[in-house]
Design a protein around this motif. Structure first.
Motif, PDB file in Angstrom:
ATOM      1  N   HIS A 137      70.350  33.087  64.777  1.00 14.41           N
ATOM      2  CA  HIS A 137      69.941  32.305  65.948  1.00 14.41           C
ATOM      3  C   HIS A 137      71.157  31.642  66.598  1.00 14.41           C
ATOM      4  O   HIS A 137      71.323  31.709  67.814  1.00 14.41           O
ATOM      5  CB  HIS A 137      68.914  31.248  65.530  1.00 14.41           C
ATOM      6  N   HIS A 168      73.211  34.133  68.444  1.00 14.11           N
ATOM      7  CA  HIS A 168      72.533  34.465  69.704  1.00 14.11           C
ATOM      8  C   HIS A 168      72.788  33.375  70.734  1.00 14.11           C
ATOM      9  O   HIS A 168      73.103  33.658  71.893  1.00 14.11           O
ATOM     10  CB  HIS A 168      71.028  34.633  69.456  1.00 14.11           C
ATOM     11  N   MET A 169      72.632  32.122  70.318  1.00 12.80           N
ATOM     12  CA  MET A 169      72.834  31.000  71.238  1.00 12.80           C
ATOM     13  C   MET A 169      74.263  30.998  71.786  1.00 12.80           C
ATOM     14  O   MET A 169      74.480  30.736  72.968  1.00 12.80           O
ATOM     15  CB  MET A 169      72.529  29.678  70.540  1.00 12.80           C
ATOM     16  N   SER A 206      61.069  24.527  69.531  1.00  8.08           N
ATOM     17  CA  SER A 206      62.354  24.535  70.233  1.00  8.08           C
ATOM     18  C   SER A 206      62.115  24.285  71.713  1.00  8.08           C
ATOM     19  O   SER A 206      61.073  24.665  72.256  1.00  8.08           O
ATOM     20  CB  SER A 206      63.042  25.899  70.067  1.00  8.08           C
ATOM     21  N   TYR A 249      65.122  35.188  77.449  1.00  7.73           N
ATOM     22  CA  TYR A 249      66.011  34.437  76.556  1.00  7.73           C
ATOM     23  C   TYR A 249      65.351  34.117  75.217  1.00  7.73           C
ATOM     24  O   TYR A 249      65.917  34.463  74.167  1.00  7.73           O
ATOM     25  CB  TYR A 249      66.552  33.181  77.246  1.00  7.73           C
ATOM     26  N   PRO A 250      64.171  33.504  75.181  1.00  4.24           N
ATOM     27  CA  PRO A 250      63.572  33.280  73.866  1.00  4.24           C
ATOM     28  C   PRO A 250      63.117  34.573  73.192  1.00  4.24           C
ATOM     29  O   PRO A 250      63.175  34.682  71.964  1.00  4.24           O
ATOM     30  CB  PRO A 250      62.401  32.341  74.145  1.00  4.24           C
ATOM     31  N   ASP A 271      65.750  36.065  71.051  1.00  2.38           N
ATOM     32  CA  ASP A 271      66.230  35.190  69.984  1.00  2.38           C
ATOM     33  C   ASP A 271      65.744  35.678  68.619  1.00  2.38           C
ATOM     34  O   ASP A 271      64.591  36.094  68.485  1.00  2.38           O
ATOM     35  CB  ASP A 271      65.713  33.771  70.250  1.00  2.38           C
ATOM     36  N   TYR A 296      64.766  33.950  66.211  1.00  6.67           N
ATOM     37  CA  TYR A 296      63.581  33.181  65.821  1.00  6.67           C
ATOM     38  C   TYR A 296      62.311  33.873  66.296  1.00  6.67           C
ATOM     39  O   TYR A 296      61.299  33.878  65.600  1.00  6.67           O
ATOM     40  CB  TYR A 296      63.632  31.763  66.395  1.00  6.67           C
ATOM     41  N   TYR A 297      62.361  34.458  67.464  1.00  9.13           N
ATOM     42  CA  TYR A 297      61.209  35.197  67.995  1.00  9.13           C
ATOM     43  C   TYR A 297      60.948  36.429  67.118  1.00  9.13           C
ATOM     44  O   TYR A 297      59.814  36.682  66.705  1.00  9.13           O
ATOM     45  CB  TYR A 297      61.471  35.599  69.443  1.00  9.13           C
TER      46      TYR A 297
END
Length: 100
Positions: free
Chosen positions: A25, A28-29, A52, A67-68, A71, A73-74
């Protein structure tokens, strides 16, 4: 360019998944940083992460959703829900005052 607020709520019992996905994550950020005004975790009253929040630059809500969804996390199934709303920064330190 428009501004969008993205609110991601976590699925229950995903704390360990979040920890496991955190290095990917963060990577990615780092790659996507130019698209974000601000991003970070949402906490409950006990200080536990429950989601988030991202405020991003995009031409449309469809672009902002990318964008999410890109990620880790997705991909790990951490987020139960992603809500995207166009946002107009109108006042505060972040914008250096007010727009009126």
């Amino acid at each position: 360019m428009k501004t969008f607020a993205i609110y991601c709520t976590d699925n229950p019992d995903t704390a360990q998944k979040r920890i496991d996905a955190r290095p990917a994550h963060f990577a990615h950020m780092e790659k996507m940083m130019e698209h974000f005004y601000v991003a970070g975790p949402l906490l409950d009253e006990q200080g536990e992460t429950v989601g988030s929040m991202l405020v991003v630059k995009a031409e449309s809500a469809a672009e902002a959703r990318k964008y999410p969804e890109a990620d880790p996390y997705y991909a790990a199934g951490i987020w139960a829900d992603i809500r995207i709303t166009e946002f107009i920064p109108a006042a505060g330190d972040w914008i250096g005052g007010k727009i009126w």
